[in-house]
Design an enzyme around this catalytic site. Sequence first.
Site, short mmCIF file in Angstrom:
data_model
loop_
_atom_site.label_atom_id
_atom_site.label_comp_id
_atom_site.label_asym_id
_atom_site.label_seq_id
_atom_site.Cartn_x
_atom_site.Cartn_y
_atom_site.Cartn_z
N GLY A 1 -3.65 4.06 8.26
CA GLY A 1 -2.73 2.94 8.27
C GLY A 1 -2.19 2.66 9.66
N GLY A 2 -1.49 1.54 9.80
CA GLY A 2 -0.78 1.24 11.04
C GLY A 2 -1.61 0.65 12.16
N HIS B 1 -1.19 -1.32 -4.25
CA HIS B 1 -2.46 -0.96 -3.63
C HIS B 1 -2.53 0.54 -3.41
CE1 HIS B 1 -6.12 -2.22 -1.51
NE2 HIS B 1 -5.86 -1.26 -0.64
N SER C 1 0.83 -1.20 0.00
CA SER C 1 0.00 0.00 0.00
C SER C 1 0.87 1.25 0.00
CB SER C 1 -0.91 0.02 1.23
OG SER C 1 -1.55 1.28 1.33
N ASP D 1 -6.93 -6.64 4.00
CA ASP D 1 -6.24 -5.36 4.16
C ASP D 1 -6.35 -4.91 5.60
OD1 ASP D 1 -5.23 -2.79 4.03
OD2 ASP D 1 -6.66 -2.06 2.55
N GLY D 2 -5.19 -4.73 6.24
CA GLY D 2 -5.18 -4.19 7.59
C GLY D 2 -4.35 -5.00 8.56
N GLY D 3 -3.25 -4.44 9.04
CA GLY D 3 -2.45 -5.09 10.05
C GLY D 3 -1.69 -6.32 9.56
N ASP E 1 -4.85 3.49 -1.88
CA ASP E 1 -5.97 3.80 -0.98
C ASP E 1 -6.47 5.21 -1.24
OD1 ASP E 1 -6.22 1.44 0.75
OD2 ASP E 1 -4.19 1.92 1.40
N GLY F 1 1.19 -2.41 4.20
CA GLY F 1 1.75 -1.07 4.09
C GLY F 1 3.04 -0.94 4.85
N SER F 2 2.93 -0.68 6.15
CA SER F 2 4.13 -0.46 6.97
C SER F 2 5.01 -1.70 7.02
CB SER F 2 3.74 0.00 8.37
OG SER F 2 2.85 -0.92 8.98
N MET G 1 -9.17 8.00 -0.24
CA MET G 1 -10.08 8.38 0.85
C MET G 1 -10.56 9.80 0.63
SD MET G 1 -7.91 6.93 4.10
CE MET G 1 -6.92 5.44 3.96
N GLY H 1 -9.47 3.94 6.93
CA GLY H 1 -9.27 5.36 7.13
C GLY H 1 -7.86 5.75 7.51
#
Length: 214
Positions: A143-144, A30, A7, A174-176, A32, A196-197, A34, A141
């Site tokens: 990241g992280g 990816h 991401s 998607d997420g974590g 994002d 992402g991170s 928003m 909404g």
Amino acid sequence: MLKIAPSILSADFANLERDIRRVDTADYLHVDVMDGLFVPNITIGIPVVEAIRPVTALPLDVHLMIDRPVRYVEQFCRAGADIVTVHVEADSEENTKKALSLIRAQGKRAGVVLKPGTPAEAALPFLEQCAMVLVMTVEPGFGGQAFMEDMMPKLRTLRGWIDQRGLDCELEVDGGIGPETCKTAAANGATVLVAGSAVYHAQDIPARIRELRG
């Protein structure tokens, strides 16, 4: 083999071209989007998608976290998106179906997204139109955030429906996502992981991508 979609939300926006090239061993990029309405944050839009399209050969996986996405899906497709996913919560069922049809009419891959509080059943009216279903394992909404393992029953349910119907539909999470949670997502049926991170903060990005693929 799992597909990895870094991401760019975790990239350095002052050096976006550089950071996109740093993940060129991934499978998707990816993006994002928003709008500050559907989610409480504002990121990037159509001009940025258009600008990064020539920078990478990776398919652009554009996740629209925007209100009434039917208004903009064609523009994102023309800007260079290869996959466009829209939230089922962002509009009526009729308009969501229309958005998916518009994406497909542009020759692109269409998909729906479910927020953590949205049940798997919300994807059922759209499954036949989808090349991807994205399950959020954080609140969209920002990241992280930490991975929500309690989303795994939803993931398994969707995996079962996709398989039962014999659909050519990827199941994205998607997420974590990181070196441990990627295994959990894969074990519950995910085929594409957004990270992402975990990717951009790694010392060796190609090695981290290989690690996440498993």
